[in-house]
Design an enzyme around this catalytic site. Structure first.
Site, PDB file in Angstrom:
ATOM      1  N   ILE A  19       0.831  -1.209   0.000  1.00 21.63           N
ATOM      2  CA  ILE A  19       0.000   0.000   0.000  1.00 21.63           C
ATOM      3  C   ILE A  19       0.865   1.258   0.000  1.00 21.63           C
ATOM      4  CG2 ILE A  19      -1.635   1.337   1.395  1.00 21.63           C
ATOM      5  CD1 ILE A  19      -2.752  -1.403   2.373  1.00 21.63           C
ATOM      6  N   ASP A  64      14.116   2.464  10.659  1.00 22.99           N
ATOM      7  CA  ASP A  64      13.200   1.652  11.459  1.00 22.99           C
ATOM      8  C   ASP A  64      12.358   2.624  12.270  1.00 22.99           C
ATOM      9  OD1 ASP A  64      13.629  -0.990  13.992  1.00 22.99           O
ATOM     10  OD2 ASP A  64      11.853   0.093  13.268  1.00 22.99           O
ATOM     11  N   ASN A  91       1.974   4.522   7.240  1.00 29.49           N
ATOM     12  CA  ASN A  91       1.544   3.248   6.671  1.00 29.49           C
ATOM     13  C   ASN A  91       2.316   2.049   7.189  1.00 29.49           C
ATOM     14  OD1 ASN A  91       0.571   1.348   4.361  1.00 29.49           O
ATOM     15  ND2 ASN A  91       2.784   1.467   4.076  1.00 29.49           N
ATOM     16  N   SER A 143      -6.846  -0.497  10.680  1.00 29.04           N
ATOM     17  CA  SER A 143      -7.171  -1.796  10.087  1.00 29.04           C
ATOM     18  C   SER A 143      -8.589  -2.155  10.477  1.00 29.04           C
ATOM     19  CB  SER A 143      -6.223  -2.879  10.620  1.00 29.04           C
ATOM     20  OG  SER A 143      -6.709  -4.189  10.313  1.00 29.04           O
ATOM     21  N   TYR A 156      -1.967  -7.733  16.964  1.00 27.61           N
ATOM     22  CA  TYR A 156      -2.202  -6.817  15.848  1.00 27.61           C
ATOM     23  C   TYR A 156      -3.462  -6.003  16.080  1.00 27.61           C
ATOM     24  CZ  TYR A 156      -2.812  -5.264  11.010  1.00 27.61           C
ATOM     25  OH  TYR A 156      -2.977  -4.513   9.878  1.00 27.61           O
ATOM     26  N   LYS A 160      -3.554  -1.903  16.482  1.00 32.34           N
ATOM     27  CA  LYS A 160      -4.288  -1.059  15.535  1.00 32.34           C
ATOM     28  C   LYS A 160      -5.416  -0.309  16.250  1.00 32.34           C
ATOM     29  CE  LYS A 160      -2.059  -1.689  11.657  1.00 32.34           C
ATOM     30  NZ  LYS A 160      -1.397  -0.573  10.962  1.00 32.34           N
ATOM     31  N   THR A 188      -8.248  -6.653   4.287  1.00 30.42           N
ATOM     32  CA  THR A 188      -7.036  -7.297   3.786  1.00 30.42           C
ATOM     33  C   THR A 188      -6.786  -6.936   2.330  1.00 30.42           C
ATOM     34  OG1 THR A 188      -7.104  -9.130   5.345  1.00 30.42           O
ATOM     35  CG2 THR A 188      -5.963  -9.519   3.284  1.00 30.42           C
ATOM     36  N   VAL A 189      -5.591  -6.478   2.095  1.00 31.08           N
ATOM     37  CA  VAL A 189      -5.096  -6.202   0.754  1.00 31.08           C
ATOM     38  C   VAL A 189      -3.970  -7.195   0.518  1.00 31.08           C
ATOM     39  CG1 VAL A 189      -3.817  -4.525  -0.637  1.00 31.08           C
ATOM     40  CG2 VAL A 189      -5.706  -3.766   0.832  1.00 31.08           C
TER      41      VAL A 189
HETATM   42  C1  1HS Z   1      -4.080  -6.775   7.668  1.00 25.34           C
HETATM   43  C2  1HS Z   1      -5.282  -5.923   7.546  1.00 25.34           C
HETATM   44  O1  1HS Z   1      -5.136  -4.874   8.451  1.00 25.34           O
HETATM   45  C3  1HS Z   1      -6.590  -6.658   7.768  1.00 25.34           C
HETATM   46  S1  1HS Z   1      -6.617  -7.515   9.289  1.00 25.34           S
HETATM   47  C4  1HS Z   1      -7.248  -9.043   8.740  1.00 25.34           C
HETATM   48  C5  1HS Z   1      -8.716  -9.005   8.606  1.00 25.34           C
HETATM   49  S2  1HS Z   1      -9.341 -10.415   7.791  1.00 25.34           S
HETATM   50  O2  1HS Z   1      -9.154 -10.198   6.359  1.00 25.34           O
HETATM   51  O3  1HS Z   1      -8.600 -11.580   8.227  1.00 25.34           O
HETATM   52  O4  1HS Z   1     -10.733 -10.502   8.148  1.00 25.34           O
END
Ligand code: 1HS
Length: 257
Positions: A19, A64, A91, A143, A156, A160, A188-189
């Site tokens: 991204i 970093d 990002n 996210s 994670y 977030k 998710t990308v």
């Molecule tokens: C990585 C991104 O921030 C999405 S978190 C994962 C969500 S899912 O696609 O597993 O429902």
């Protein structure tokens, strides 16, 4: 190109891939000089070369963002060479599979060091420059994991969630000083960052993990880096002049259900 960022300096972290790389390219096409900040120097340099090769303006900076000294040095170089920071896209991020039952201290610490503290460190130095100039736009990377619970993603999700809360706090601090702060919550990308999660979800089978993940998205597919980059451009430029403290989900309907 419509010149939405003409003459501006934009810093994009994690811009060596995914991204961030797509966003840096889009910002450059819209007239910005882009500072490509990434942990991986070769990826940052390649991204910058792609932009300059296409007629844009970019600089590669290896750093970093979890390291305060490296952040101060990177932004010192950017401000020293380019004189300003108009847009910051926080990002860069890491993810780590694991529920509360099996995530490690290291999983938690790394997610918070990069996703939360890295966002804080870069925002602090950029916001000081933006306040001095009386204007700026900070875009944080949240996210869907900050909006809904995602199984096996404890560290994670928490990190977030911290980014969303930090965004709201920063926005009220900085609004009177002409600086806007918003957060994108992508679904998710398909990027290199996601491959470990997808493979783990499919018990080692990437195709199975991809199918299980895609099934969570009403739109029927995962997002592309370019689709998130377009949201970042909106938040970076004056088209979003009345938005600050906003949480923008870009998730194919995943959090609507
Ligand atoms: C990585 C991104 O921030 C999405 S978190 C994962 C969500 S899912 O696609 O597993 O429902």
């Amino acid at each position: 190109m419509t010149g939405k960022l003409a003459g501006q300096v934009a810093v994009v972290t994690g811009a060596g891939s995914g991204i961030g790389r797509a966003t840096a390219a889009l910002f450059a096409r819209e007239g910005a000089t882009v500072a490509i900040v990434d942990l991986a120097a070769p990826a940052a340099e390649q991204a910058a070369e792609e932009i300059t090769g296409a007629g844009g303006s970019a600089r590669a900076i290896a750093a970093d963002i979890a390291d305060p000294g490296q952040v101060d040095s990177a932004f010192g170089d950017i401000l020293g060479e380019l004189g300003r920071v108009d847009v910051l896209y926080n990002n860069a991020g890491v993810n780590s599979a694991g529920s509360v039952l099996d995530a490690t201290d290291e999983d938690w610490d790394r997610c918070f060091a990069v996703n939360a503290k890295g966002t804080f460190l870069c925002s602090r130095v950029a916001a000081r420059a933006m306040v001095a100039a009386g204007r700026g736009s900070i875009i944080n990377q949240g996210s869907v994991a900050a909006v809904v619970g995602v199984a096996n993603f404890a560290s994670y999700c928490a990190s977030k969630g911290a980014v969303v809360a930090l965004t709201r706090s920063m926005s009220v601090d900085l609004a009177p000083r002409g600086v806007r702060v918003n957060v994108i919550c992508p679904g998710t990308v398909y990027t290199p960052l996601m491959e470990p999660m997808l493979r783990a979800r499919g018990n080692g089978d990437m195709a199975a993990g991809l199918a299980l993940t895609t099934a969570k998205y009403p739109i029927g597919r995962l997002g592309t880096p370019e689709e998130i980059a377009a949201v970042a451009l909106f938040l970076a430029c004056d088209d979003s002049s009345f938005l600050t403290g906003s949480v923008i989900t870009a998730d194919g309907g995943m959090t609507a259900q």
